[in-house]
Scaffold this active site. Sequence first.
Site, PDB file in Angstrom:
ATOM      1  N   ASP A   8       0.212  -7.046  -4.009  1.00  0.00           N
ATOM      2  CA  ASP A   8      -0.152  -8.124  -4.938  1.00  0.00           C
ATOM      3  C   ASP A   8      -0.154  -9.420  -4.122  1.00  0.00           C
ATOM      4  O   ASP A   8      -0.088  -9.389  -2.881  1.00  0.00           O
ATOM      5  CB  ASP A   8       0.781  -8.153  -6.161  1.00  0.00           C
ATOM      6  N   CYS A  65       4.912  -5.621  -2.626  1.00  0.00           N
ATOM      7  CA  CYS A  65       4.928  -6.677  -3.638  1.00  0.00           C
ATOM      8  C   CYS A  65       6.171  -7.504  -3.352  1.00  0.00           C
ATOM      9  O   CYS A  65       6.792  -7.329  -2.294  1.00  0.00           O
ATOM     10  CB  CYS A  65       4.848  -6.142  -5.068  1.00  0.00           C
ATOM     11  N   THR A  67       9.332  -7.692  -4.660  1.00  0.00           N
ATOM     12  CA  THR A  67      10.561  -6.899  -4.531  1.00  0.00           C
ATOM     13  C   THR A  67      10.296  -5.476  -4.066  1.00  0.00           C
ATOM     14  O   THR A  67      11.242  -4.758  -3.716  1.00  0.00           O
ATOM     15  CB  THR A  67      11.268  -6.775  -5.890  1.00  0.00           C
ATOM     16  N   HIS A  98      13.911  12.515   5.019  1.00  0.00           N
ATOM     17  CA  HIS A  98      14.522  13.208   3.871  1.00  0.00           C
ATOM     18  C   HIS A  98      13.597  13.305   2.654  1.00  0.00           C
ATOM     19  O   HIS A  98      13.665  14.282   1.920  1.00  0.00           O
ATOM     20  CB  HIS A  98      15.800  12.483   3.428  1.00  0.00           C
ATOM     21  N   HIS A 133      15.655  19.482   2.296  1.00  0.00           N
ATOM     22  CA  HIS A 133      14.955  18.308   1.743  1.00  0.00           C
ATOM     23  C   HIS A 133      13.678  18.727   1.017  1.00  0.00           C
ATOM     24  O   HIS A 133      13.311  18.125   0.005  1.00  0.00           O
ATOM     25  CB  HIS A 133      14.670  17.292   2.850  1.00  0.00           C
TER      26      HIS A 133
HETATM   27  C1  RB5 Z   1       5.372 -11.294  -8.498  1.00  0.00           C
HETATM   28  O1  RB5 Z   1       5.904 -12.535  -8.844  1.00  0.00           O
HETATM   29  C2  RB5 Z   1       6.463 -10.235  -8.509  1.00  0.00           C
HETATM   30  O2  RB5 Z   1       6.906 -10.014  -9.809  1.00  0.00           O
HETATM   31  C3  RB5 Z   1       5.957  -8.970  -7.904  1.00  0.00           C
HETATM   32  O3  RB5 Z   1       5.499  -9.224  -6.610  1.00  0.00           O
HETATM   33  C4  RB5 Z   1       6.965  -7.840  -7.745  1.00  0.00           C
HETATM   34  O4  RB5 Z   1       8.156  -8.293  -7.193  1.00  0.00           O
HETATM   35  C5  RB5 Z   1       7.153  -6.979  -8.902  1.00  0.00           C
HETATM   36  O5  RB5 Z   1       7.866  -5.968  -8.863  1.00  0.00           O
END
Ligand code: RB5
Length: 143
Positions: A8, A65, A67, A98, A133
Amino acid sequence: MKIGLCSDHAGLEYKNKTISYLLSKGYEVANYGTDSPESCDYPDFAHALANAVESGEVDAGIAYCGTGNGMAMTLNHHRGIRAGLAWGTAIGKLVKEHNNANVLVMPARFISWRMALSIIRAWLDTPFAGGRHQRRIDKIPNV
Ligand code: RB5
């Protein structure tokens, strides 16, 4: 080996750096977006990458993304995908050894580019261990 990439807006910079890195190492790549820094919805790109891995259009994938969780959650809704989230080199190694992750997911807002590179190398260079595994992976689908 052909690797599909997606992100993203939060992972855009690392995705583009990853494409350059993989090309420099002789990998084929396919880019499933986003290609814009505008705020966007990670599932739109995660599903495109997942479909490409499931159909064999690419051999494996790398997704970013902020997180890593949104990408991992979406990717893992696909039957043919084992997406593993990694934020350190040892986890990058183990997610292949694994879990035989066919998509590597990283949290672009929480790791340095240097760390992302180290994780990518660990995941690419480590073979799946098989054995117990494989037995565990075979138990993942519940239908
Ligand atoms: C974007 O702000 C953020 O929510 C996205 O990149 C991600 O972390 C979602 O899981």
